[in-house]
Design a protein around this motif. Structure first.
Motif, PDB file in Angstrom:
ATOM      1  N   ASP A 232       5.712  -9.944  12.334  1.00 35.34           N
ATOM      2  CA  ASP A 232       6.399  -9.613  13.578  1.00 35.34           C
ATOM      3  C   ASP A 232       6.248  -8.153  13.985  1.00 35.34           C
ATOM      4  N   LYS A 233       5.772  -7.296  13.060  1.00 33.86           N
ATOM      5  CA  LYS A 233       5.634  -5.874  13.364  1.00 33.86           C
ATOM      6  C   LYS A 233       4.208  -5.369  13.220  1.00 33.86           C
ATOM      7  N   GLY A 234       3.357  -6.135  12.557  1.00 29.60           N
ATOM      8  CA  GLY A 234       2.017  -5.651  12.265  1.00 29.60           C
ATOM      9  C   GLY A 234       2.067  -4.551  11.219  1.00 29.60           C
ATOM     10  N   LEU A 235       1.086  -3.656  11.237  1.00 32.02           N
ATOM     11  CA  LEU A 235       1.066  -2.519  10.336  1.00 32.02           C
ATOM     12  C   LEU A 235       2.059  -1.472  10.837  1.00 32.02           C
ATOM     13  N   HIS A 236       2.841  -0.915   9.906  1.00 29.94           N
ATOM     14  CA  HIS A 236       3.867   0.044  10.305  1.00 29.94           C
ATOM     15  C   HIS A 236       4.243   0.941   9.140  1.00 29.94           C
ATOM     16  N   LEU A 237       4.797   2.104   9.453  1.00 32.33           N
ATOM     17  CA  LEU A 237       5.293   3.010   8.420  1.00 32.33           C
ATOM     18  C   LEU A 237       6.521   2.406   7.761  1.00 32.33           C
ATOM     19  N   SER A 238       6.625   2.603   6.445  1.00 37.22           N
ATOM     20  CA  SER A 238       7.655   1.921   5.678  1.00 37.22           C
ATOM     21  C   SER A 238       7.972   2.717   4.422  1.00 37.22           C
ATOM     22  N   ALA A 239       9.080   2.365   3.790  1.00 36.84           N
ATOM     23  CA  ALA A 239       9.411   2.928   2.475  1.00 36.84           C
ATOM     24  C   ALA A 239       8.694   2.185   1.357  1.00 36.84           C
ATOM     25  N   ASP A 240       8.052   1.090   1.680  1.00 35.01           N
ATOM     26  CA  ASP A 240       7.346   0.267   0.697  1.00 35.01           C
ATOM     27  C   ASP A 240       5.954   0.831   0.464  1.00 35.01           C
ATOM     28  N   LEU A 241       5.689   1.315  -0.741  1.00 36.21           N
ATOM     29  CA  LEU A 241       4.414   1.950  -1.076  1.00 36.21           C
ATOM     30  C   LEU A 241       3.438   0.996  -1.750  1.00 36.21           C
ATOM     31  N   SER A 242       3.756  -0.281  -1.825  1.00 31.50           N
ATOM     32  CA  SER A 242       3.000  -1.176  -2.695  1.00 31.50           C
ATOM     33  C   SER A 242       1.582  -1.466  -2.214  1.00 31.50           C
ATOM     34  N   LEU A 243       1.323  -1.355  -0.910  1.00 29.50           N
ATOM     35  CA  LEU A 243      -0.026  -1.633  -0.412  1.00 29.50           C
ATOM     36  C   LEU A 243      -0.818  -0.357  -0.167  1.00 29.50           C
ATOM     37  N   ASN A 244      -0.278   0.519   0.623  1.00 28.40           N
ATOM     38  CA  ASN A 244      -1.000   1.700   1.071  1.00 28.40           C
ATOM     39  C   ASN A 244       0.037   2.773   1.366  1.00 28.40           C
ATOM     40  N   TYR A 245      -0.349   4.033   1.245  1.00 33.69           N
ATOM     41  CA  TYR A 245       0.617   5.093   1.494  1.00 33.69           C
ATOM     42  C   TYR A 245      -0.079   6.343   2.021  1.00 33.69           C
ATOM     43  N   LEU A 246       0.704   7.192   2.671  1.00 31.99           N
ATOM     44  CA  LEU A 246       0.259   8.476   3.186  1.00 31.99           C
ATOM     45  C   LEU A 246       1.082   9.576   2.543  1.00 31.99           C
ATOM     46  N   VAL A 247       0.456  10.733   2.366  1.00 36.87           N
ATOM     47  CA  VAL A 247       1.172  11.887   1.819  1.00 36.87           C
ATOM     48  C   VAL A 247       0.687  13.152   2.508  1.00 36.87           C
ATOM     49  N   THR A 248       1.530  14.161   2.465  1.00 35.74           N
ATOM     50  CA  THR A 248       1.121  15.505   2.846  1.00 35.74           C
ATOM     51  C   THR A 248       0.980  16.353   1.588  1.00 35.74           C
TER      52      THR A 248
END
Length: 252
Positions: A232-248
């Protein structure tokens, strides 16, 4: 004019991180990079999520006005593993003086052609980032790249060497979890949503491992943000890191 044939002087201190087979794999996809329904369709879906995170981090790092159209005006940006410029072009539109580096000459050639057609002045270079004498940048990005390199510590060190003292680094990569093996390789590659052979699960890196690599390079990693998928949302930013994640990351 964009220049895919730029050849800066070599910096012999750079370590070799390019895997020739990986470069060849992505080079074969060059002609389809800008087709939102082609082999890079998933990247086109992912790009708005990455850009939302990037914009937020840029505003926070430099204290910009969130309503400003060109928050990177006066800044230099380097995108490593740039492909055909899916991230470089939006960064240029945000005001940055952008350089894109990729292991596959086919990709930088396609990127230069597309940028010229869009009227964007972006410098593209094919080669090993650690061996290029290109100076330092205010913003350094490497999205979905570290999982493809031969020597991860050397790659992070090369990125750190391109980051200005008060600069910002933004990275994204798949996490090495059972969920990513099932969904990103088993399902996405198995169903043709991602070209087969794009990912090797053993090369995925956890946030803890990435944090240690950044620490060894003198950088401090920010709080990771996940990229998740829901029908229902497609790809989106989340607290769930299990698939893919971004960092600074930034210098301590």
């Amino acid at each position: 004019m964009s220049d895919a044939t730029t050849q800066p002087r070599s910096n012999t201190s750079g370590g070799q991180t390019i895997r020739p087979d990986e470069a060849a794999h992505f080079g074969k996809l060059a002609k389809d990079w800008w087709d939102p329904k082609g082999s890079s369709a998933m990247l086109h879906r992912l790009n708005p999520v990455r850009l939302a995170f990037l914009r937020e981090c840029v505003d926070m790092h430099w204290g910009g006005d969130i309503s400003q159209r060109h928050p990177l005006a006066g800044k230099t940006a380097l995108d490593v593993g740039c492909g055909a410029g899916l991230l470089c072009e939006p960064m240029a539109r945000l005001g940055a003086d952008v350089t894109g580096v990729d292991a596959a000459p086919e990709n930088t050639a396609a990127a230069a052609v597309h940028a010229d057609g869009a009227g964007l002045d972006i410098r593209y270079i094919a080669g090993e980032v650690g061996s290029l004498d290109i100076g330092t940048f205010d913003l350094v990005t490497a999205m979905e790249v570290i999982e493809h390199v031969a020597d991860k510590p050397a790659f992070i060190a090369a990125l750190a060497g391109r980051l200005a003292p008060d600069g910002l680094m933004v990275l994204s990569t798949p996490n090495r979890t059972p969920q990513s093996r099932l969904l990103m390789i088993g399902a996405a590659e198995g169903l043709g949503m991602i070209p087969k052979g794009t990912h090797h699960w053993d090369d995925f890196i956890t946030p803890e491992e990435l944090g240690a690599l950044l620490d060894d390079a003198g950088l401090e990693m920010g709080e990771p943000r996940g990229i998740s998928f829901r029908p229902d949302k497609g790809l989106h930013l989340s607290a769930d890191l299990s698939l893919n994640y971004l960092v600074t990351a930034r210098y301590r």
